[in-house]
Design a protein around this motif. Structure first.
Motif, PDB file in Angstrom:
ATOM      1  N   ASP A  85     -53.086   2.547  16.734  1.00 44.16           N
ATOM      2  CA  ASP A  85     -53.176   3.944  16.306  1.00 44.16           C
ATOM      3  C   ASP A  85     -52.018   4.799  16.824  1.00 44.16           C
ATOM      4  O   ASP A  85     -51.776   5.886  16.304  1.00 44.16           O
ATOM      5  N   ILE A  86     -51.289   4.334  17.811  1.00 44.90           N
ATOM      6  CA  ILE A  86     -50.221   5.141  18.425  1.00 44.90           C
ATOM      7  C   ILE A  86     -49.223   5.683  17.401  1.00 44.90           C
ATOM      8  O   ILE A  86     -48.894   6.873  17.444  1.00 44.90           O
ATOM      9  N   PRO A  87     -48.731   4.896  16.436  1.00 38.26           N
ATOM     10  CA  PRO A  87     -47.765   5.456  15.481  1.00 38.26           C
ATOM     11  C   PRO A  87     -48.311   6.610  14.637  1.00 38.26           C
ATOM     12  O   PRO A  87     -47.533   7.355  14.035  1.00 38.26           O
ATOM     13  N   ASN A  88     -49.613   6.785  14.599  1.00 37.85           N
ATOM     14  CA  ASN A  88     -50.189   7.899  13.851  1.00 37.85           C
ATOM     15  C   ASN A  88     -49.978   9.246  14.536  1.00 37.85           C
ATOM     16  O   ASN A  88     -50.107  10.288  13.890  1.00 37.85           O
ATOM     17  N   TYR A  89     -49.661   9.243  15.837  1.00 38.00           N
ATOM     18  CA  TYR A  89     -49.459  10.518  16.514  1.00 38.00           C
ATOM     19  C   TYR A  89     -48.139  10.636  17.273  1.00 38.00           C
ATOM     20  O   TYR A  89     -47.739  11.744  17.644  1.00 38.00           O
ATOM     21  N   THR A  90     -47.429   9.521  17.493  1.00 33.88           N
ATOM     22  CA  THR A  90     -46.152   9.630  18.209  1.00 33.88           C
ATOM     23  C   THR A  90     -45.249   8.445  17.884  1.00 33.88           C
ATOM     24  O   THR A  90     -45.714   7.391  17.446  1.00 33.88           O
ATOM     25  N   ASN A  91     -43.967   8.652  18.137  1.00 37.39           N
ATOM     26  CA  ASN A  91     -42.999   7.560  17.997  1.00 37.39           C
ATOM     27  C   ASN A  91     -42.387   7.188  19.348  1.00 37.39           C
ATOM     28  O   ASN A  91     -41.368   6.518  19.407  1.00 37.39           O
ATOM     29  N   VAL A  92     -43.003   7.638  20.441  1.00 39.45           N
ATOM     30  CA  VAL A  92     -42.553   7.239  21.780  1.00 39.45           C
ATOM     31  C   VAL A  92     -43.545   6.249  22.381  1.00 39.45           C
ATOM     32  O   VAL A  92     -44.729   6.262  22.051  1.00 39.45           O
ATOM     33  N   THR A  93     -43.036   5.402  23.235  1.00 35.51           N
ATOM     34  CA  THR A  93     -43.888   4.468  23.957  1.00 35.51           C
ATOM     35  C   THR A  93     -44.397   5.162  25.215  1.00 35.51           C
ATOM     36  O   THR A  93     -43.595   5.614  26.036  1.00 35.51           O
ATOM     37  N   PRO A  94     -45.710   5.271  25.369  1.00 30.95           N
ATOM     38  CA  PRO A  94     -46.213   5.932  26.572  1.00 30.95           C
ATOM     39  C   PRO A  94     -45.926   5.109  27.822  1.00 30.95           C
ATOM     40  O   PRO A  94     -45.889   3.880  27.784  1.00 30.95           O
ATOM     41  N   ILE A  95     -45.707   5.824  28.909  1.00 28.90           N
ATOM     42  CA  ILE A  95     -45.578   5.199  30.222  1.00 28.90           C
ATOM     43  C   ILE A  95     -46.988   5.142  30.797  1.00 28.90           C
ATOM     44  O   ILE A  95     -47.682   6.165  30.851  1.00 28.90           O
ATOM     45  N   LEU A  96     -47.438   3.953  31.195  1.00 30.60           N
ATOM     46  CA  LEU A  96     -48.786   3.790  31.712  1.00 30.60           C
ATOM     47  C   LEU A  96     -48.761   3.536  33.205  1.00 30.60           C
ATOM     48  O   LEU A  96     -47.900   2.792  33.704  1.00 30.60           O
ATOM     49  N   GLN A  97     -49.693   4.135  33.907  1.00 30.99           N
ATOM     50  CA  GLN A  97     -49.805   3.952  35.349  1.00 30.99           C
ATOM     51  C   GLN A  97     -51.267   3.760  35.714  1.00 30.99           C
ATOM     52  O   GLN A  97     -52.143   4.445  35.189  1.00 30.99           O
ATOM     53  N   VAL A  98     -51.515   2.837  36.625  1.00 31.36           N
ATOM     54  CA  VAL A  98     -52.850   2.598  37.170  1.00 31.36           C
ATOM     55  C   VAL A  98     -52.910   3.277  38.527  1.00 31.36           C
ATOM     56  O   VAL A  98     -52.041   3.069  39.376  1.00 31.36           O
ATOM     57  N   SER A  99     -53.960   4.087  38.749  1.00 29.82           N
ATOM     58  CA  SER A  99     -54.114   4.817  40.007  1.00 29.82           C
ATOM     59  C   SER A  99     -55.573   4.815  40.418  1.00 29.82           C
ATOM     60  O   SER A  99     -56.454   4.554  39.614  1.00 29.82           O
ATOM     61  N   GLU A 100     -55.795   5.135  41.669  1.00 31.36           N
ATOM     62  CA  GLU A 100     -57.137   5.378  42.182  1.00 31.36           C
ATOM     63  C   GLU A 100     -57.269   6.886  42.345  1.00 31.36           C
ATOM     64  O   GLU A 100     -56.339   7.543  42.840  1.00 31.36           O
ATOM     65  N   LEU A 101     -58.393   7.453  41.946  1.00 31.55           N
ATOM     66  CA  LEU A 101     -58.614   8.883  42.140  1.00 31.55           C
ATOM     67  C   LEU A 101     -58.825   9.153  43.616  1.00 31.55           C
ATOM     68  O   LEU A 101     -59.648   8.507  44.260  1.00 31.55           O
ATOM     69  N   ALA A 102     -58.074  10.081  44.132  1.00 30.63           N
ATOM     70  CA  ALA A 102     -58.184  10.466  45.540  1.00 30.63           C
ATOM     71  C   ALA A 102     -59.336  11.433  45.720  1.00 30.63           C
ATOM     72  O   ALA A 102     -59.608  12.255  44.845  1.00 30.63           O
TER      73      ALA A 102
END
Length: 104
Positions: A85-102
């Protein structure tokens, strides 16, 4: 609590349809991933940099999951549909990060 952050850079020539993202993509992600431990989605949409120039990021979206195992199971089951679905709203590749909520 696990937080998956997707950051959408505002690169030259890029586009981001915030209306589609909020009304369709995020709602679909919520429906597909809630059974797999998604507890919340929080999205901010960039409007400007501090100096008034265009925002450095189109949007920053956080998905909160009960655990890494829950996220992994959800992406294994539903990731292909969400990434398609990503091409339906953007043409950039998102940067993904995994984090723990502090803790606050």
């Amino acid at each position: 609590m696990l937080c998956i952050t997707a950051i959408y850079p505002n690169e030259p020539g890029s586009r981001f349809d915030a209306g589609y993202y909020q009304s369709s993509h995020a709602r679909t992600a919520q429906a597909l991933l809630a059974p797999h431990g998604l507890t919340a989605i929080r999205t901010t949409v960039g409007t400007a940099a501090l100096d008034g120039s265009p925002p450095p990021f189109w949007a920053v979206s956080e998905m909160h999951f009960t655990s890494r195992a829950a996220f992994d199971a959800g992406i294994a089951a539903e990731g292909a549909a969400l990434f398609a679905d990503i091409p339906n709203y953007t043409n950039v590749t998102p940067i993904l990060q995994v984090s723990e909520l502090a803790a606050a």
